[in-house]
Design an enzyme around this catalytic site. Structure first.
Site, mmCIF file in Angstrom:
data_model
loop_
_atom_site.group_PDB
_atom_site.id
_atom_site.type_symbol
_atom_site.label_atom_id
_atom_site.label_comp_id
_atom_site.label_asym_id
_atom_site.label_seq_id
_atom_site.Cartn_x
_atom_site.Cartn_y
_atom_site.Cartn_z
ATOM 1 N N ALA A 67 20.807 27.110 58.571
ATOM 2 C CA ALA A 67 21.282 28.497 58.152
ATOM 3 C C ALA A 67 20.016 28.983 57.338
ATOM 4 O O ALA A 67 19.012 28.380 57.030
ATOM 5 C CB ALA A 67 22.287 28.003 56.978
ATOM 6 N N GLY A 112 22.764 23.921 59.731
ATOM 7 C CA GLY A 112 23.721 24.590 60.506
ATOM 8 C C GLY A 112 23.522 24.492 62.174
ATOM 9 O O GLY A 112 24.295 24.822 62.895
ATOM 10 N N GLU A 115 25.177 21.662 63.133
ATOM 11 C CA GLU A 115 26.768 21.844 62.975
ATOM 12 C C GLU A 115 26.935 22.775 64.124
ATOM 13 O O GLU A 115 28.227 22.432 64.869
ATOM 14 C CB GLU A 115 26.950 22.605 61.630
ATOM 15 C CG GLU A 115 26.769 21.394 60.629
ATOM 16 C CD GLU A 115 26.828 22.076 59.081
ATOM 17 O OE1 GLU A 115 27.334 21.487 58.287
ATOM 18 O OE2 GLU A 115 25.827 22.847 58.960
ATOM 19 N N GLU A 135 20.276 18.826 54.114
ATOM 20 C CA GLU A 135 20.825 19.691 52.906
ATOM 21 C C GLU A 135 20.800 18.906 51.931
ATOM 22 O O GLU A 135 20.654 19.653 50.807
ATOM 23 C CB GLU A 135 22.437 20.130 53.361
ATOM 24 C CG GLU A 135 22.453 21.244 54.300
ATOM 25 C CD GLU A 135 22.842 20.557 55.732
ATOM 26 O OE1 GLU A 135 23.398 21.230 56.819
ATOM 27 O OE2 GLU A 135 22.531 19.335 56.090
#
Length: 261
Positions: A67, A112, A115, A135
């Site tokens: 992200a 991300g 993911e 993270e």
């Protein structure tokens, strides 16, 4: 076909390719990128010329490096939760897309990015790919489904190890963990994904679509309820032209000609 700022969508012989195109940021997921992915998924779902969707990133370095941390850095509690909800909504939409999806992981798939790959039905990785959920090193947890999909895919022990340590693993390690289906050279990645897509799309489209639905729904059920769902859907397909065509073709030793959904 719609135009996009941060990605492209192309179609070739029934196989769509959704490519994240933000190379200077290693294809990082900003709110704008997530919004465009959502719109592209809607487009794919509505199109009859796409039987299988490939998801990848542009360039040789990254699938999606994560992200957009610069965007996240100063978010409030409310804004952080909203950002997570946006990502989860988009990736849930991807995971429940009627067409089968294959992540073509061509480099870093971190946070991300990992993911995003997890939200696809299958994952093929190039030998230079790297996977991780780092993270916790940023003071947060995975927020786009990593705590849920990773554990369901590789088991809670491996998922906790990857998430608690934040370590980054190679494509070969990801293969051993069951995180990816196959590892190939970078140069062969697109061809391998297309070959897999072509193997899928030669079969009855509705049967493939419903197989996906039953697998995904059944994993959330008890075994007995999952088996009942399987039997119900199995029976329903005997009312379809594809079942008639498929079995007639088998008996008469010819290739079936299935209809589009």
């Amino acid at each position: 076909m719609k135009s996009y700022k941060y990605l492209s969508l192309s179609v070739e012989n029934g196989v769509g390719t959704l490519k994240i195109e933000r190379p200077k940021m290693l294809n990082a997921l900003s709110t704008g990128v997530l919004e465009e992915i959502s719109k592209a998924i809607d487009e794919v779902s509505s199109r009859q010329d796409i039987d299988v969707l490939l998801v990848t990133g542009t360039g040789e370095r990254a699938f999606v490096a994560g992200a957009d941390i610069a965007e996240m850095k100063d978010k409030t509690v409310f804004e952080g939760r909203t950002f997570s909800e946006i990502g989860n909504d988009v990736f849930l939409k991807l995971s429940t897309l009627r067409q089968p999806t294959i992540a073509c992981v061509n480099g870093f798939a971190l946070g991300g990015g990992c993911e995003l790959a997890l939200a696809c039905d299958m994952r093929i990785a190039s030998d230079n790919a790297k996977f991780g959920q780092p993270e916790v090193g940023l003071g947060i947890i995975p927020g786009f489904g990593g705590t849920q999909r990773l554990a369901r895919l590789v088991g809670t022990g491996i998922a906790k190890e990857l998430i608690f340590t934040g370590k980054i693993v190679s494509a070969e390690d990801a293969l051993r963990m069951g995180l990816v289906n196959k590892v190939v050279s970078f140069d062969d990645l697109q061809n391998e994904a297309m070959e897999l897509a072509n193997q899928i799309k030669k079969n009855a489209p509705l049967a493939v679509e419903l197989s996906k639905e039953v697998i995904d729904a059944g994993i959330e059920m008890s075994l007995s309820n999952g088996l009942r769902l399987e039997a119900e859907v199995f029976g329903s397909l005997f009312s379809t032209k594809d079942q008639t065509e498929g079995m007639d073709a088998f008996i008469n030793k010819r290739k079936p000609k299935f209809e589009k959904n």
